[in-house]
Design an enzyme around this catalytic site. Sequence first.
Site: not given
Ligand code: PLP
Length: 399
Positions: A92, A114, A381
């Site tokens: 993010k 948000e 992610s």
């Molecule tokens: C917020 C988040 C997601 C989901 O958001 P996407 O916009 O679909 O990438 C996925 N993995 C992590 C670690 C997050 O913090």
Amino acid sequence: MSATLEATAPGRFGEYGGAYVPETVVPALNELEHEIPVAMADPLFLEELRGWLTDSAGRPTPMTYAGRLTQRVGGAQIWLKREDLLHTGAHKINNAIGQVLLARRMGKTRIVAETGAGQHGVATATACAALGLRCVVYMGAEDMRRQALNVYKMRLMGAEVREVTTGSQTLTDATAAAIRDWVANVRDTHFVIGSAIGPHPYPVLVRDLQRVIGDEARADGLERWKQLPDVVVACVGGGSNAIGMFTAFIGDADVRLVGAEAAGEGLVCGRNAASLSIGTPGTLHGTLTYLLQDGHGQILPTHSVSAGLDYPGVGPEHAFLKDSRRVEYLAISDGDCLDALKQLCQLEGILPALESSHAVAAAMTQAAGRRPDEIVLVCLSGRGDKDIDTIRARVPELG
Ligand SMILES: *Cc1c(COP(=O)(O)O)cnc(C)c1O
């Protein structure tokens, strides 16, 4: 390639996307739409963005061969793109830094955002602290209670967290409140949206800020493997890490792209967040996309063990990629997610976020039955420290 995907109209992905917004929001969206291509073509802006991503956020992120997990699964090699090693613990920050830099370039001094689980709020508060902009984060009262630690982190970073007490007191209401603030204060304020969702130009902007994930992985992979991966996997909430990963590979017809969304407790109404698997097209938060809704267009309740995937819609480009069959979307249950999380901890010493564990689970399925010279690349992610209370409650045999 992305130009052809958007060929229908600016901000459209096939029939999806667009900007379904009240008249009052249009000038702010127009200003943003005008500024993005100018900034993205400015070498000084791109240099500044790159500088922050490398010197502050920790890019480029490494790629790790999950050798013991590969051995356990017994098929293709599983490789992890390590977005979990970024500052604040997830992808993010790529988007937050980019948008806050863009806001500063546009002469804005104030940011609104948000947040649901709080991860996007923390990333935005962090970027604002580093770049010296005021930050106001809207968060549902219910989410503030559930994610008290992230509320405190945002405040530590100097952000003001405003409690939203309308509706279900969660992400949907917080988004509406942030947009109202933006529209009322657009002269000095930019709205930093947290995923590849919302009205045009946000899905394109967020994708272009996250595509660094796939661009790095593709170049890194070609150097190491002398070939492209056979399969690329990412989890899908709003879809920003997935579109960031997939964009680099969309033109490579031989690379199979797999998105993992949340099947929660099963694909029955109200117990999941699998908008691509069982949703229908409709408009939410200014965009036309797949939604979990009833026959009257009322948004249905959702569930996932992972807060970041617990969203009733999905970015419009994913809706298009599903219909065009370029990407295959699988739904992963809470149980399979937790099992994958445990395996990655015990076989690799890596604690993934619950969101990312959905991608790991899908990758394990994809790798099984493939040849050992084939490659499955997974976007990890984020890291799972934020989820430790949930994990402890759900995996009690270790407590
Ligand atoms: C917020 C988040 C997601 C989901 O958001 P996407 O916009 O679909 O990438 C996925 N993995 C992590 C670690 C997050 O913090």
